[in-house]
Design a protein around this motif. Structure first.
Motif, PDB file in Angstrom:
ATOM      1  N   ILE A  21       1.042   6.765 -18.710  1.00  0.00           N
ATOM      2  CA  ILE A  21       2.158   7.629 -18.324  1.00  0.00           C
ATOM      3  C   ILE A  21       2.863   7.075 -17.098  1.00  0.00           C
ATOM      4  O   ILE A  21       4.088   6.902 -17.072  1.00  0.00           O
ATOM      5  CB  ILE A  21       1.657   9.070 -18.050  1.00  0.00           C
ATOM      6  N   VAL A  22       2.073   6.726 -16.045  1.00  0.00           N
ATOM      7  CA  VAL A  22       2.674   6.205 -14.809  1.00  0.00           C
ATOM      8  C   VAL A  22       3.425   4.913 -15.093  1.00  0.00           C
ATOM      9  O   VAL A  22       4.583   4.733 -14.692  1.00  0.00           O
ATOM     10  CB  VAL A  22       1.582   5.978 -13.744  1.00  0.00           C
ATOM     11  N   GLY A  23       2.757   4.007 -15.842  1.00  0.00           N
ATOM     12  CA  GLY A  23       3.371   2.713 -16.131  1.00  0.00           C
ATOM     13  C   GLY A  23       4.662   2.873 -16.888  1.00  0.00           C
ATOM     14  O   GLY A  23       5.685   2.268 -16.540  1.00  0.00           O
ATOM     15  N   THR A  25       6.612   5.467 -17.024  1.00  0.00           N
ATOM     16  CA  THR A  25       7.639   6.079 -16.173  1.00  0.00           C
ATOM     17  C   THR A  25       8.320   5.024 -15.319  1.00  0.00           C
ATOM     18  O   THR A  25       9.557   4.983 -15.216  1.00  0.00           O
ATOM     19  CB  THR A  25       7.013   7.144 -15.251  1.00  0.00           C
ATOM     20  N   ILE A  26       7.497   4.145 -14.728  1.00  0.00           N
ATOM     21  CA  ILE A  26       8.076   3.101 -13.882  1.00  0.00           C
ATOM     22  C   ILE A  26       8.997   2.205 -14.690  1.00  0.00           C
ATOM     23  O   ILE A  26      10.115   1.881 -14.274  1.00  0.00           O
ATOM     24  CB  ILE A  26       6.950   2.283 -13.210  1.00  0.00           C
ATOM     25  N   VAL A  27       8.527   1.791 -15.870  1.00  0.00           N
ATOM     26  CA  VAL A  27       9.334   0.904 -16.706  1.00  0.00           C
ATOM     27  C   VAL A  27      10.651   1.565 -17.075  1.00  0.00           C
ATOM     28  O   VAL A  27      11.727   0.949 -16.957  1.00  0.00           O
ATOM     29  CB  VAL A  27       8.545   0.495 -17.981  1.00  0.00           C
ATOM     30  N   VAL A  28      10.574   2.840 -17.498  1.00  0.00           N
ATOM     31  CA  VAL A  28      11.793   3.556 -17.890  1.00  0.00           C
ATOM     32  C   VAL A  28      12.757   3.639 -16.702  1.00  0.00           C
ATOM     33  O   VAL A  28      13.965   3.370 -16.828  1.00  0.00           O
ATOM     34  CB  VAL A  28      11.452   4.972 -18.411  1.00  0.00           C
ATOM     35  N   ALA A  29      12.211   3.947 -15.512  1.00  0.00           N
ATOM     36  CA  ALA A  29      13.059   4.050 -14.326  1.00  0.00           C
ATOM     37  C   ALA A  29      13.732   2.721 -14.026  1.00  0.00           C
ATOM     38  O   ALA A  29      14.934   2.668 -13.736  1.00  0.00           O
ATOM     39  CB  ALA A  29      12.231   4.511 -13.128  1.00  0.00           C
ATOM     40  N   LEU A  30      12.956   1.625 -14.144  1.00  0.00           N
ATOM     41  CA  LEU A  30      13.520   0.305 -13.865  1.00  0.00           C
ATOM     42  C   LEU A  30      14.635  -0.027 -14.844  1.00  0.00           C
ATOM     43  O   LEU A  30      15.712  -0.486 -14.450  1.00  0.00           O
ATOM     44  CB  LEU A  30      12.429  -0.763 -13.946  1.00  0.00           C
ATOM     45  N   VAL A  31      14.362   0.217 -16.127  1.00  0.00           N
ATOM     46  CA  VAL A  31      15.375  -0.085 -17.140  1.00  0.00           C
ATOM     47  C   VAL A  31      16.640   0.722 -16.891  1.00  0.00           C
ATOM     48  O   VAL A  31      17.759   0.187 -16.916  1.00  0.00           O
ATOM     49  CB  VAL A  31      14.815   0.192 -18.561  1.00  0.00           C
ATOM     50  N   ALA A  32      16.458   2.022 -16.597  1.00  0.00           N
ATOM     51  CA  ALA A  32      17.611   2.877 -16.334  1.00  0.00           C
ATOM     52  C   ALA A  32      18.408   2.352 -15.148  1.00  0.00           C
ATOM     53  O   ALA A  32      19.642   2.297 -15.179  1.00  0.00           O
ATOM     54  CB  ALA A  32      17.150   4.312 -16.050  1.00  0.00           C
ATOM     55  N   PHE A  33      17.684   1.909 -14.095  1.00  0.00           N
ATOM     56  CA  PHE A  33      18.365   1.386 -12.914  1.00  0.00           C
ATOM     57  C   PHE A  33      19.168   0.135 -13.258  1.00  0.00           C
ATOM     58  O   PHE A  33      20.326  -0.009 -12.855  1.00  0.00           O
ATOM     59  CB  PHE A  33      17.347   1.075 -11.816  1.00  0.00           C
ATOM     60  N   VAL A  34      18.533  -0.770 -14.027  1.00  0.00           N
ATOM     61  CA  VAL A  34      19.214  -2.017 -14.374  1.00  0.00           C
ATOM     62  C   VAL A  34      20.472  -1.728 -15.181  1.00  0.00           C
ATOM     63  O   VAL A  34      21.543  -2.289 -14.923  1.00  0.00           O
ATOM     64  CB  VAL A  34      18.257  -2.952 -15.143  1.00  0.00           C
TER      65      VAL A  34
END
Lengths: 269, 265
Positions: A21-23, A25-34
């Motif tokens: 879940i944590v991993g 979330t981080i990936v999704v956040a990074l992709v969204a930011f990019v």
């Protein structure tokens, strides 16, 4: 009165699920930011300068010299850190070997490295630049701060090897050198590598201060940013040096994990 | 090698234009301020920032540790706080402060030093409270103490030596780092170093370095002696000395859990 009952450890499944879940979330956040950043890059131009924001994204993404400059600074930062760590590790190994062979030297050696650690870095750079080149004085100062952690962990690692194991090694006729290299050092590796990791991360933070003697790697970005009243550079320098520390930490963790397979393999009961 | 060092030392002491000369030449340092003034500035910066950090970090850490909450999260935050370069916080704070008309002094350096003081104080408080023997806490509860009394009158008292060590480490670190504020337009002992680096003489840099190191070590010593006297009277365990004979305390086992800090930069 019995001791308190230890809390039941979370099962492997729930830990794994939490990590996923944590991993993710981080990936999704990074992709969204990019995606968001990529969408905005085209709109960036000099007109954003009028608003004087904390970060001017066009400096990061549009300006052509930026990647090149950042790369140079990062390399310098990495070079200072790794050279200091390398020299520090060699010195610390020698010192620990002396301390382990001649026990009475342990206290003087730890007190000496503890004393080095207490000297303010600013003061050390200030004194050293009077005598040697900037690079050498930076290395001397950075190295001297790694010694305490490294010596302490190497000595504790070797001493932590159970006496039964060393006795068994002696029993099967190992020589002293052989015992050190094939029994004691492998068993001490987790503690030694933890020391290396902590010392490396500390050094990454300290390199920034070498900016006062015209070095500093990413730290010089911070100083430039202040001198030019340009907050973007400060933010960049900070974020990149934190990222460098985290990256080195991760690399060393992987090394630690792969060189000590017995600490995490399948547990047989 | 040794001969070279002896030669350098001799050359230094016989040369009238050296560090000793700088200390005795009061008129020569008119531009950079009197030593007592700068010393006072450094000390009050360090003391105010550590006081703020203690007021903020100790209660939070105590409550979190009492209920065993957020250990992993606070570990991460503390480690992140250790990695953030102080110069970055200071540079940022100075620019923001100038923009909003608060000037170079003293807000930026206070903010940066407070951020720097948080991790050791927080980590040591958390570890201290967590490390109190569970049987003692259970006994205190059995005597009818409220949770608040258990926290303030048992856990904090028994953890006091480690908490005080954290504060001592923080103060020493602040004094050692405060000098950097001079680069960012503040006052303090760092003024000698940066004015010396910018326009010489190099003796001024060395003198500033000696002053900062001396002040940091003096603070360490004074706080250590104070805590020893305090805790000996109350029969609590001795707090550890960072540069003393018992420096080979435990090694750092893992940086994932919160561990006490004892060393400084």
């Amino acid at each position: 009165m019995t001791a308190t009952v230890p809390e039941p450890r979370a099962g492997l499944d729930s830990r794994l699920r939490r990590r996923v879940i944590v991993g993710s979330t981080i990936v999704v956040a990074l992709v969204a930011f990019v995606v968001w950043a990529d969408d905005r890059i085209d709109q960036l131009d000099a007109s954003t300068q009028a608003t004087n924001p904390i970060i001017r994204w066009e400096y990061v993404f549009v300006r052509e010299d930026t990647p090149h400059e950042l790369w140079d600074r990062t390399v310098e930062h990495l070079q200072l850190t790794l050279e200091a760590m390398l020299i520090g590790f060699v010195l610390a190994s020698v010192l620990s070997a002396i301390a382990l062979r001649f026990r009475w030297t342990l206290t003087p050696i730890t007190v000496f490295s503890g004393f080095l650690y207490t000297i303010p870095s600013l003061a050390l750079f200030g004194v050293l630049v009077g005598y040697t080149s900037n690079w050498t004085s930076a290395l001397i100062a950075l190295t001297s701060y790694t010694l305490l952690i490294l010596v302490r962990n190497i000595v504790a690692g070797i001493e932590g090897v159970p006496p039964a194991v060393t006795a068994a090694a002696d029993g099967i006729g190992m020589s002293r050198t052989r015992r050190l290299w094939s029994v004691e050092i492998p068993l001490a590796l987790p503690v030694i590598l933890t020391g290396v990791r902590v010392a490396t991360v500390t050094t990454v933070g300290l390199v920034a201060i070498t900016s006062i003697i015209q070095l500093g790697g990413l730290g010089s970005l911070i100083f430039d940013g202040f001198n030019d009243r340009y907050t973007t550079k400060i933010v960049l320098g900070t974020v990149l040096s934190i990222a460098l520390a985290i990256a080195l930490d991760l690399v060393l963790r992987v090394i630690e994990w792969s060189t000590t397979p017995w600490t995490h393999g399948r547990v047989t009961r | 090698m040794i001969a070279a060092v002896v030669h350098t030392v001799l050359a230094q002491t016989s040369d009238p234009d050296n560090v000793v000369g700088w200390f005795t030449d009061r008129a020569g340092r008119d531009g950079s301020g009197a030593i007592p003034d700068q010393l006072w500035v450094t000390l009050w910066h360090a003391l105010v920032s550590s006081a703020v950090a203690v007021l903020v970090a100790v209660p939070i850490a105590t409550v979190l540790a009492h209920y065993r909450k957020a250990e992993l999260l606070s570990g991460w935050i503390v480690n992140l706080g250790r990695v953030i370069p102080t110069v970055a916080v200071l540079g940022m704070a100075t620019l923001v402060s100038i923009r909003n008309g608060y000037g170079f002094e003293p807000w930026p350096i206070l903010v940066a030093l407070t951020v720097l003081a948080m991790p050791p104080v927080f980590a040591n408080t958390y570890t201290a409270v967590r490390g109190v023997d569970r049987d003692v806490v259970d006994a205190a509860r059995a005597m009818g103490m409220s949770e608040r009394s258990v926290t303030t009158r048992v856990e904090m008292v028994l953890g006091a030596p480690i908490i005080i060590t954290g504060i001592r480490v923080a103060v020493v670190q602040l004094v050692a780092t405060e000098g950097i504020g001079a680069y960012f337009g503040g006052d303090g002992l760092g003024t000698y170093i940066f004015l010396g680096l910018a326009s010489g003489p190099i003796e001024q840099v060395q003198a500033g370095a000696i002053l900062i190191a001396g002040t940091a070590m003096a603070c360490d010593f004074v706080l250590w002696v104070t805590s020893r006297i305090l805790f000996r009277r109350h029969g609590l365990g001795s707090s550890r000395r960072s540069a003393g004979a018992d420096v080979q305390a435990e090694p750092i086992r893992s940086s994932d859990r919160l561990s006490t800090t004892e060393a400084t930069t």
